[in-house]
Design an enzyme around this catalytic site. Sequence first.
Site, PDB file in Angstrom:
ATOM      1  N   CYS A  39       0.877  -1.275  -0.128  1.00 58.46           N
ATOM      2  CA  CYS A  39      -0.088   0.002   0.060  1.00 58.46           C
ATOM      3  C   CYS A  39       0.697   1.355   0.114  1.00 58.46           C
ATOM      4  O   CYS A  39       1.462   1.601  -0.904  1.00 58.46           O
ATOM      5  CB  CYS A  39      -0.957  -0.079   1.158  1.00 58.46           C
ATOM      6  SG  CYS A  39      -2.408   0.834   0.964  1.00 58.46           S
ATOM      7  N   HIS A  78      -3.156  -5.100   1.611  1.00 59.62           N
ATOM      8  CA  HIS A  78      -2.444  -5.494   3.018  1.00 59.62           C
ATOM      9  C   HIS A  78      -2.659  -7.085   3.246  1.00 59.62           C
ATOM     10  O   HIS A  78      -3.322  -7.345   4.373  1.00 59.62           O
ATOM     11  CB  HIS A  78      -3.250  -4.711   4.271  1.00 59.62           C
ATOM     12  CG  HIS A  78      -3.053  -3.273   3.993  1.00 59.62           C
ATOM     13  ND1 HIS A  78      -1.947  -2.539   4.637  1.00 59.62           N
ATOM     14  CD2 HIS A  78      -3.709  -2.276   3.284  1.00 59.62           C
ATOM     15  CE1 HIS A  78      -1.914  -1.202   4.405  1.00 59.62           C
ATOM     16  NE2 HIS A  78      -3.225  -0.933   3.701  1.00 59.62           N
ATOM     17  N   GLU A  97      -0.839  -8.481   5.308  1.00 54.12           N
ATOM     18  CA  GLU A  97      -0.365  -8.418   6.763  1.00 54.12           C
ATOM     19  C   GLU A  97      -1.608  -8.082   7.810  1.00 54.12           C
ATOM     20  O   GLU A  97      -1.656  -8.323   8.949  1.00 54.12           O
ATOM     21  CB  GLU A  97       0.570  -7.454   7.088  1.00 54.12           C
ATOM     22  CG  GLU A  97       0.234  -6.223   7.214  1.00 54.12           C
ATOM     23  CD  GLU A  97       0.046  -5.434   5.754  1.00 54.12           C
ATOM     24  OE1 GLU A  97       0.465  -6.062   4.716  1.00 54.12           O
ATOM     25  OE2 GLU A  97      -0.139  -4.239   5.721  1.00 54.12           O
TER      26      GLU A  97
HETATM   27  N1  GLN Z   1      -3.540   6.296   1.164  1.00 50.21           N
HETATM   28  C1  GLN Z   1      -2.167   6.029   1.590  1.00 50.21           C
HETATM   29  C2  GLN Z   1      -1.202   6.761   1.134  1.00 50.21           C
HETATM   30  O1  GLN Z   1      -1.203   7.804   0.399  1.00 50.21           O
HETATM   31  C3  GLN Z   1      -2.022   4.440   1.685  1.00 50.21           C
HETATM   32  C4  GLN Z   1      -3.207   3.691   2.564  1.00 50.21           C
HETATM   33  C5  GLN Z   1      -2.430   2.510   3.164  1.00 50.21           C
HETATM   34  O2  GLN Z   1      -1.264   2.347   3.155  1.00 50.21           O
HETATM   35  N2  GLN Z   1      -3.362   1.637   3.687  1.00 50.21           N
HETATM   36  O3  GLN Z   1      -0.005   6.620   1.441  1.00 50.21           O
END
Ligand code: GLN
Length: 199
Positions: free
Chosen positions: A83, A178, A180
Amino acid sequence: MVSTRPRVGVLAVQGDVREHAQVLAGLGADVELVRRPIELAAIDGLVLPGGESSVIDKLSRAFGLQQPVRDAIAAGMPVYGTCAGLILLADRLIDGIAGQETFGGLDVTVRRNAFGSQVDSFEADLRIPVLGDPPVHAAFIRAPVVEAVGPEVEVLARVGDGRIVAVEQGRLLATSFHPEVTGETRFHERFLEKVRVHA
Ligand code: GLN
């Protein structure tokens, strides 16, 4: 006795550090939380967690970690980003905040917060052939998508509408979602395999 446990770090300036550390330890790794450049010297692989990429970027620069992490990636350290971690690995970023930088290394263009506010967060079962038969139950939380990939990048997974959400480029692995937080360990196992081969 020489330890055969892979030594891996989780970048620990912000984000879901503990979740990654638990999965990695559960798979038999020695886990270091990385907050200082010197801690990178003690590890053979690095996880960039989910969280807020603009904050992780700012804090990494404030802690003097940006260049050492870039150097480690350039030297071939295996890295897995989830992410926000995918955003931080991307060579090109769309919809970052003003002045936001990435570590780079992964030859992709990533759009931050790509699913918009209506489907901000959702879960989906993804078929990911390189991980075997059972689908991956994936949690997307204000997730990015990969909008373009370079020639060295392998696309591992797409959501139903075809958008790319998991990629691999040599020793670099990254997912929009994710694993995890859903009990899915196959991506971490794949990352640890890279660490074992290259340590
Ligand atoms: N929207 C987040 C960002 O810009 C990422 C979201 C996440 O890691 N769950 O980093």
